[in-house]
Design a protein around this motif. Structure first.
Motif, PDB file in Angstrom:
ATOM      1  N   ILE A  47      37.311  38.498  39.977  1.00  0.00           N
ATOM      2  CA  ILE A  47      36.540  37.982  38.847  1.00  0.00           C
ATOM      3  C   ILE A  47      35.670  36.845  39.358  1.00  0.00           C
ATOM      4  CG2 ILE A  47      36.673  36.892  36.583  1.00  0.00           C
ATOM      5  CD1 ILE A  47      39.355  38.283  36.181  1.00  0.00           C
ATOM      6  N   PHE A  48      34.378  36.899  39.012  1.00  0.00           N
ATOM      7  CA  PHE A  48      33.422  35.894  39.456  1.00  0.00           C
ATOM      8  C   PHE A  48      32.706  35.307  38.249  1.00  0.00           C
ATOM      9  CE2 PHE A  48      33.707  39.122  42.731  1.00  0.00           C
ATOM     10  CZ  PHE A  48      33.876  38.377  43.890  1.00  0.00           C
ATOM     11  N   LEU A  49      32.575  34.007  38.232  1.00  0.00           N
ATOM     12  CA  LEU A  49      31.760  33.338  37.232  1.00  0.00           C
ATOM     13  C   LEU A  49      30.376  33.173  37.857  1.00  0.00           C
ATOM     14  CD1 LEU A  49      32.061  31.988  34.395  1.00  0.00           C
ATOM     15  CD2 LEU A  49      32.290  29.845  35.618  1.00  0.00           C
ATOM     16  N   THR A  50      29.393  33.933  37.371  1.00  0.00           N
ATOM     17  CA  THR A  50      28.061  33.877  37.981  1.00  0.00           C
ATOM     18  C   THR A  50      27.268  32.674  37.495  1.00  0.00           C
ATOM     19  OG1 THR A  50      27.167  35.367  36.306  1.00  0.00           O
ATOM     20  CG2 THR A  50      27.955  36.360  38.358  1.00  0.00           C
ATOM     21  N   ASP A  51      27.498  32.286  36.263  1.00  0.00           N
ATOM     22  CA  ASP A  51      26.984  31.032  35.712  1.00  0.00           C
ATOM     23  C   ASP A  51      27.879  30.683  34.530  1.00  0.00           C
ATOM     24  OD1 ASP A  51      25.926  32.212  33.269  1.00  0.00           O
ATOM     25  OD2 ASP A  51      24.159  32.841  34.383  1.00  0.00           O
ATOM     26  N   GLU A  52      27.566  29.632  33.856  1.00  0.00           N
ATOM     27  CA  GLU A  52      28.431  29.129  32.780  1.00  0.00           C
ATOM     28  C   GLU A  52      28.732  30.168  31.703  1.00  0.00           C
ATOM     29  OE1 GLU A  52      27.640  25.796  29.507  1.00  0.00           O
ATOM     30  OE2 GLU A  52      27.577  25.001  31.549  1.00  0.00           O
ATOM     31  N   ASP A  53      27.817  31.103  31.495  1.00  0.00           N
ATOM     32  CA  ASP A  53      27.941  32.049  30.390  1.00  0.00           C
ATOM     33  C   ASP A  53      28.136  33.506  30.801  1.00  0.00           C
ATOM     34  OD1 ASP A  53      27.760  30.138  28.351  1.00  0.00           O
ATOM     35  OD2 ASP A  53      25.577  30.095  28.520  1.00  0.00           O
ATOM     36  N   HIS A  54      28.300  33.780  32.095  1.00  0.00           N
ATOM     37  CA  HIS A  54      28.431  35.175  32.542  1.00  0.00           C
ATOM     38  C   HIS A  54      29.575  35.315  33.542  1.00  0.00           C
ATOM     39  CE1 HIS A  54      24.302  34.938  31.011  1.00  0.00           C
ATOM     40  NE2 HIS A  54      24.609  36.126  30.523  1.00  0.00           N
ATOM     41  N   LEU A  55      30.437  36.268  33.234  1.00  0.00           N
ATOM     42  CA  LEU A  55      31.624  36.531  34.033  1.00  0.00           C
ATOM     43  C   LEU A  55      31.567  37.974  34.510  1.00  0.00           C
ATOM     44  CD1 LEU A  55      34.384  35.102  34.700  1.00  0.00           C
ATOM     45  CD2 LEU A  55      35.297  36.297  32.724  1.00  0.00           C
ATOM     46  N   ASN A  56      31.680  38.182  35.805  1.00  0.00           N
ATOM     47  CA  ASN A  56      31.660  39.534  36.364  1.00  0.00           C
ATOM     48  C   ASN A  56      33.058  39.923  36.814  1.00  0.00           C
ATOM     49  OD1 ASN A  56      28.938  39.840  35.953  1.00  0.00           O
ATOM     50  ND2 ASN A  56      28.363  39.505  38.074  1.00  0.00           N
ATOM     51  N   ILE A  57      33.483  41.100  36.391  1.00  0.00           N
ATOM     52  CA  ILE A  57      34.761  41.652  36.822  1.00  0.00           C
ATOM     53  C   ILE A  57      34.434  42.820  37.736  1.00  0.00           C
ATOM     54  CG2 ILE A  57      36.906  42.737  36.084  1.00  0.00           C
ATOM     55  CD1 ILE A  57      36.592  41.258  33.408  1.00  0.00           C
ATOM     56  N   LYS A  58      34.781  42.674  39.014  1.00  0.00           N
ATOM     57  CA  LYS A  58      34.470  43.704  40.005  1.00  0.00           C
ATOM     58  C   LYS A  58      35.729  44.524  40.258  1.00  0.00           C
ATOM     59  CE  LYS A  58      32.177  44.488  44.379  1.00  0.00           C
ATOM     60  NZ  LYS A  58      31.504  43.880  45.517  1.00  0.00           N
TER      61      LYS A  58
END
Length: 156
Positions: A126-137
């Protein structure tokens, strides 16, 4: 103890104090970074909302809202679950994330994520790309898929 020794001990004390403050600010900064994942996140296509929270020293998550309804209009059930006795549990309210640990640099790993739509469990990054977007790879053998979630700012 002579005057020079006192000055030397005083300087060492100040140095240790400054090192302690530096250490504490680093630990505090990591704590703030690791907690950036906390909150409610809108799933793709506004399917529902995932809430991420602390559980012991790890991060967990549950589906707090699901838009999709069952064919009969009732609540969506976990019908794809491989365990027959769990197929009757509602998807809304279901804990789907467990055991994620902060790995630094806005990345969480080593947890499990249950995907009700597939009835499968995976261990994504799980990566937080910026304050409002979370990516689950999510990794499937040699393939991977990234799902982006958006932070919910207002709960209406």
């Amino acid at each position: 103890m002579n005057g020079n020794e006192k000055i030397c001990y005083k300087k060492m004390g100040i140095s240790f104090f400054l090192l302690f403050l530096l250490f504490m600010s680093t630990v505090s900064g990591q704590s703030k970074s690791e907690n950036l994942i906390l909150g409610k996140w809108l799933m793709p296509d506004e399917m529902g909302t995932l809430e991420i929270f602390k559980c012991n020293n790890t991060f967990c998550g549950k589906i707090v809202k699901i838009e999709q309804r069952a064919e009969n209009g009732g609540q969506l059930l976990d019908v794809e679950n491989p365990v027959d006795s769990l197929k009757i549990r509602p998807v809304e309210g279901l804990q789907v994330m467990t055991g994620f640990k902060y790995a630094g640099k806005n990345k969480w790993i080593n947890g499990n994520f249950y995907i009700p739509k597939k009835g499968k469990e995976t261990s994504p990054e799980i990566f937080l790309t910026d304050e409002d977007h979370l990516n689950i790879k999510i990794h499937f053998f040699i393939f991977s898929k990234t799902v982006e979630l958006t932070r919910v700012r207002n709960d209406f």
